[in-house]
Design an enzyme around this catalytic site. Structure first.
Site: not given
Length: 460
Positions: A22, A109, A154-155, A276, A282, A284, A289, A316, A321, A324
């Site tokens: 690791s 541990n 709303t909606h 773009s 463009k 963006n 996003e 353990y 592991q 992380k």
């Protein structure tokens, strides 16, 4: 050299080492491992297990390792399974025989669990600071928005006009709950597992509470089995970050919508927009996003880690592991998103005229007409039906709603004034509402709440 090689008659296979190592990602725990090791050494000294001279030698070796890590002189070896192994190996090289005593009364541990708690405690605090910084930007934009208003939806259909400041503060209050969750998670994880050993503690005269206080933890563990197997704090942090990511995604979605030509409520500063490769015209909203897109990544980290935990027996297991990488990535991505969105919102231009034009459609005052009738004693359901019929009649006959309101015997000229541009938003007067007086009070209350959170974070 592994920490467990004495049990085996041959070296571990390369495939085993490649799959289980690791070090590639846990080396960022080095600072926390060093802190835990120093406290452990001091605890061994107080318990009389290490001499004063040995404590000094080991602390000096740990300090040297810290310096080597900081200046890039530290050399990791292929046999270093993880950062904890690497540090102990180097300490032993520096300290000689005393280095062999570093791991006395300790297991990887409880060592790893301690480092993870120290790391998570610090990082959730930093994320909370990033949230507060974004809230500061939202508050400042709300404070200076004055009487600007736009349609509330709303909606995703226009509903009622709301002050722009009210809309921005809606996001800021949601983020305030994220700060609460992060700090609450920090409170629960503030427990030291050091001294739990592999799973059952030790026969040596260790003092886990003293070591916990040395490390700045609020308390020590109560049960050694639970101490080394508990990763609730990682799951909680991942949930907090996932929900924070959802809130940032919702904010990003509105930025995306508002910056379209169809809405036209917001123009992005050039520094927080992209272009773009093909279309010259463009501009963006990539920051917004990606804030929206990364929410899925954060949710995935949470779901994946919960699946890892769901059937693990005590105590353990190496499965742990897997705590992380999702946590590290979730923290990194969230911090990047908070910073980028804060910059985007701070520099964006709101087209208040376009917002007002969208909010001033007479139908947006329909509920005001109904409440006007309620104030005159008409039951709300009857008033609702009456106004709804007028709106339908206006649409079907292509007549101005104001003309129909003017002619209606229960409404008339007084009610027509409710349809004037800018009037409906001023009528939202109940506490927490979207009108000027209520929002002025809300701004004050939010500033107080923000100061409270800044004070909580400022003490760390």
């Amino acid at each position: 050299m592994t920490l467990w090689e004495g049990r085996f008659g041959e070296q571990p296979a390369d495939a085993l080492m490649a799959f289980t190592a690791s070090l590639a990602f846990d080396r960022r725990l080095a600072t926390d491992d060093l802190a835990g090791s120093r406290a452990h050494v001091r605890g061994l000294g107080k318990a009389g297990i290490l001499s004063e001279q040995e404590v000094g030698i080991l602390l000096a070796a740990l300090n040297r390792v810290e310096d080597e890590l900081a200046d890039g002189a530290f050399k990791f070896l292929p046999s270093d399974e993880d950062v904890h192994t690497a540090i102990e190996r180097r300490v032993t090289e520096i300290a000689g025989p005393a280095g062999g005593k570093l791991h006395t009364g300790r297991s990887r541990n409880d060592q790893v669990a301690t480092a993870m708690r120290l790391f998570t405690k610090r990082q959730v605090t930093e994320v909370a600071r990033g949230v507060v910084a974004l809230q500061e930007v939202l508050y400042e934009r709300a404070r200076t928005a004055l009487d600007a208003y736009l349609p509330g939806y709303t909606h995703l259909q226009r509903a009622q006009p709301v002050l722009l400041s009210h809309h921005l503060l809606a996001h800021a209050w949601a983020l305030a709950r994220d700060v609460d969750r992060l700090l609450d998670t920090r409170r629960r994880l503030d427990v030291s597992p050091l001294g739990a050993g592999a799973l059952a503690g030790s026969s040596l005269p260790l003092d886990p509470l003293d070591v916990a206080e040395d490390l700045g933890f609020a308390s020590r563990f109560e049960n050694s089995l639970d101490a080394v197997s508990d990763r609730d704090f990682v799951a909680e942090a991942l949930f907090d970050l996932a929900l924070l990511g959802v809130h940032l995604s919702r904010l990003g979605e509105e930025i995306i919508l508002w910056s379209t030509e169809e809405f036209g409520f917001l123009q992005l500063d050039d520094a927080y927009a992209t272009g773009s490769s093909m279309l010259p015209q463009k501009k963006n909203p990539d920051v917004a996003e990606l804030a929206r897109g990364k929410a899925g990544r954060l949710i995935g980290h949470l779901a994946g880690f919960l699946a890892t935990l769901k059937a693990l027996p005590l105590a353990y297991n190496r499965d742990l592991q897997e705590d992380k990488e999702p946590l590290f990535d979730a923290i990194d991505q969230t911090q990047l998103a908070l910073s980028a969105l804060a910059g985007l919102i701070a520099t964006a231009h709101f087209d208040v005229e376009r917002m007002a034009a969208a909010a001033d459609a007479p139908a947006a005052a329909a509920v005001d007409l109904a409440e006007h009738l309620v104030a005159k004693g008409v039951p709300f359901r009857q008033a609702h039906g009456l106004v709804a019929a007028l709106v339908r009649d206006s649409l079907e006959r292509h007549l101005p709603l104001s003309e129909l309101v003017q002619a209606h015997p229960d409404l008339g000229p007084e009610a027509v004034g409710l349809l004037e541009p800018g009037v409906p938003v001023t009528r939202r007067t109940s506490p927490g509402a979207a009108g000027p007086e209520a929002v002025a009070d809300q701004l004050r209350r939010f500033r107080e709440h923000l100061s409270y959170d800044e004070d909580r974070l400022g003490h760390d």
